[in-house]
Scaffold this motif. Structure first.
Motif: not given
Lengths: 136, 384
Positions: B268-273, B295-304, B316-320
């Motif tokens: 699997l990969g991040p897209r399957d999560v 899930f995204c590139k280094e440095g892009e997490g803030g926009d992600f 990407c539902p987070l800490v539900t």
């Protein structure tokens, strides 16, 4: 008037004692690997780069730059006077250490700021290496 | 069926005790026992069917070998590790035929008494950090600050993460901060703790317990439960936590190798999560993990993390359930709680508004760059 409660001070180990002895003598000491030349800190029994055992103590120029920082408003224990600046310093010799930025407002901390070591006596046994903005 | 040892194992019972800032009059030991009963009950298993034990309680000094005596002396395997590492250890014991059914439990109560100080588990004693006033919030802040400098990550992104997770907890009746909705503006207006973190960027302190039951995938088929399958897992360690300066260039991608290995174990990969039950001690850490896990590139997490992506209805539902920021942070039991929360979400056992519709794969983690370790685990409703 009541004295400030104490802050947690280091208890030097066999491994770290040369560093803390250096601080009392006004020297910032780190280890250098004789095999690969790597600068090593915190003190280690072997080099993390090449697993060499010939680590010798060297004295740093004490000059470096702020690599990262955090101005702390909630201290871990009441002994620390807030706000204070915790910094990661990148030393000239290419190693990193954690310390405090002193002799200026904590809010002066910024990445790239040139700093130099200064020593603060914390007890009869322990002198802490802190950093202040470089004069030059 | 895959021949990876993890794929012979299923998680069949997960349970959280009541969680609160302080559980008045409740002993930590009772929480451990309650959580074991709860997880076995959820799995439909009896104590005499347990032959592996990984049960602990830090304040009481209870270790798994002592707890083994509670199961009639039947257990033949005991574990030593915490959190995700402990679940992996139990899974490998089962997969290698050392035992069939393992109960894991941990709890905390009564340890945080000196409220003038931060909680005991945030305060390292090591000689090169403690004297400079470092504690966990500062350690993670030093990583966050460097990222903000390098990539222009904004405080608004940190606030978005904290508000989203806290609002999930606000909808969870079992959360310590149930009903406590916050906006990103509330996070930005809360008092500074260790810059760039403000109070609402930081995990809470609380008491409670958690437990988990694992058994063979074969045995799980005979139980009246929705078995959750262990798809992949790996740990990544870069040294002792909280002993030295955290350096982004060395530690910023912590968990990348663990995630790559875990994904490779199941193809699997991040897209399957479908659900991201990531470790959430401080808001920035989630931004870092989205980058480290690919899930995204280094440095892009803030926009992600902006624009609703990390909400229940997002990509990407987070800490539900509210996680460490709102549900609970009960000492070391918080590490296990990441796995139990993932199991409950995949079993459809979360409150209605917090259920991710059709969720099949959950990714969870323990630790982060401030701690110099990052362990990951992938769980699924379907076998690998």
């Amino acid at each position: 008037m009541s004295a400030r409660p104490p802050i947690p001070l280091p208890r030097p180990t066999e491994l770290s004692r040369p560093h803390w002895d250096g601080c009392r003598q006004g020297e910032l000491r780190f280890q250098r690997c004789r095999d690969c030349g790597a600068a090593v800190f915190i003190p280690q029994p072997v080099c993390g780069g090449c697993f060499g055992s010939e680590l010798v103590w060297e004295t740093s120029s004490g000059r470096g730059t702020v690599y990262s920082h955090s101005v702390v408003h909630r201290p871990p224990v009441p002994g620390f006077e807030v706000p204070y600046a915790v910094i990661v310093v990148e030393l000239e010799e290419g190693w990193f250490m954690l310390s405090n930025l002193v002799d200026c407002e904590p809010s002066n901390a910024r990445i790239g700021l040139a700093v130099e070591v200064c020593f603060r006596e914390a007890s009869d046994e322990i002198t802490l290496p802190c950093f202040r903005p470089s004069e030059a | 069926m895959s021949d990876h040892p993890f794929h012979r194992v299923a998680l069949v019972g997960a349970y959280h005790t009541r969680q609160a800032k302080v559980l008045e009059g409740v002993r930590e030991l009772d929480l451990v026992i309650e959580s074991i009963r709860g997880a076995l009950g959820a799995a439909g298993l009896r104590p005499d069917e347990v032959d592996g034990v990984s049960v602990r309680s830090s304040t009481w000094g209870l270790n798994p070998r002592e707890a083994a005596a509670w199961f009639g002396g039947r257990p033949i395997w005991t574990g030593v590790s915490l959190g995700i590492e402990g679940v992996m250890e139990a899974a490998l014991a089962i997969a290698s035929g050392q035992c069939e059914t393992v109960v894991i439990a941990d709890a905390q109560a009564g340890r945080y008494t000196d409220r003038a100080a931060t909680s005991p588990w945030t305060r390292p004693t090591q000689e090169f950090v403690a004297c400079f006033g470092l504690y966990t919030a500062v350690e993670f802040a030093l990583i966050a600050q460097r990222h903000m400098h390098l990539y222009g990550t904004r405080p608004e992104a940190l606030a978005e993460v904290a508000a989203t997770i806290r609002n999930h907890g606000a909808q969870n009746p079992e959360a310590v901060f149930f009903g406590r909705h916050v906006t990103p503006a509330d996070v930005l207006a809360s008092r500074p703790v260790a810059e760039p973190f403000r109070l609402l960027d930081c995990a809470i302190n609380s008491e409670g317990g958690a437990a988990l039951v694992l058994t063979t995938a074969e045995r799980a088929r005979d139980l009246d439960v929705t078995p959750i399958h262990l798809l992949g897992s790996a740990i990544e360690r870069q040294g002792m936590a909280y002993v030295a300066a955290p350096v982004w260039d060395k530690h910023g991608a912590s968990g990348r190798r663990a995630a790559e290995r875990a994904f490779a174990q199941c193809g699997l990969g991040p897209r399957d999560v479908d659900v991201c039950e990531f470790y959430d001690p401080f808001s920035f850490e989630l931004i870092r993990q989205f980058e480290a896990f690919g899930f995204c590139k280094e440095g892009e997490g803030g926009d992600f993390v902006m624009g609703g992506r990390i909400e229940i209805g997002g990509e990407c539902p987070l800490v539900t359930g509210g996680g460490l920021l709102s549900f609970s942070h009960p000492g070391t039991a918080q590490l296990l709680q990441k796995v139990t929360s993932s199991v409950l979400q995949l079993q459809g056992a979360m409150p209605e508004g917090l259920t991710v519709p059709g969720a099949e794969v959950a990714m969870t983690s323990n630790g982060g760059a401030g701690a110099l370790f990052c362990d990951v685990m992938l769980l699924g409703r379907n076998p690998a």
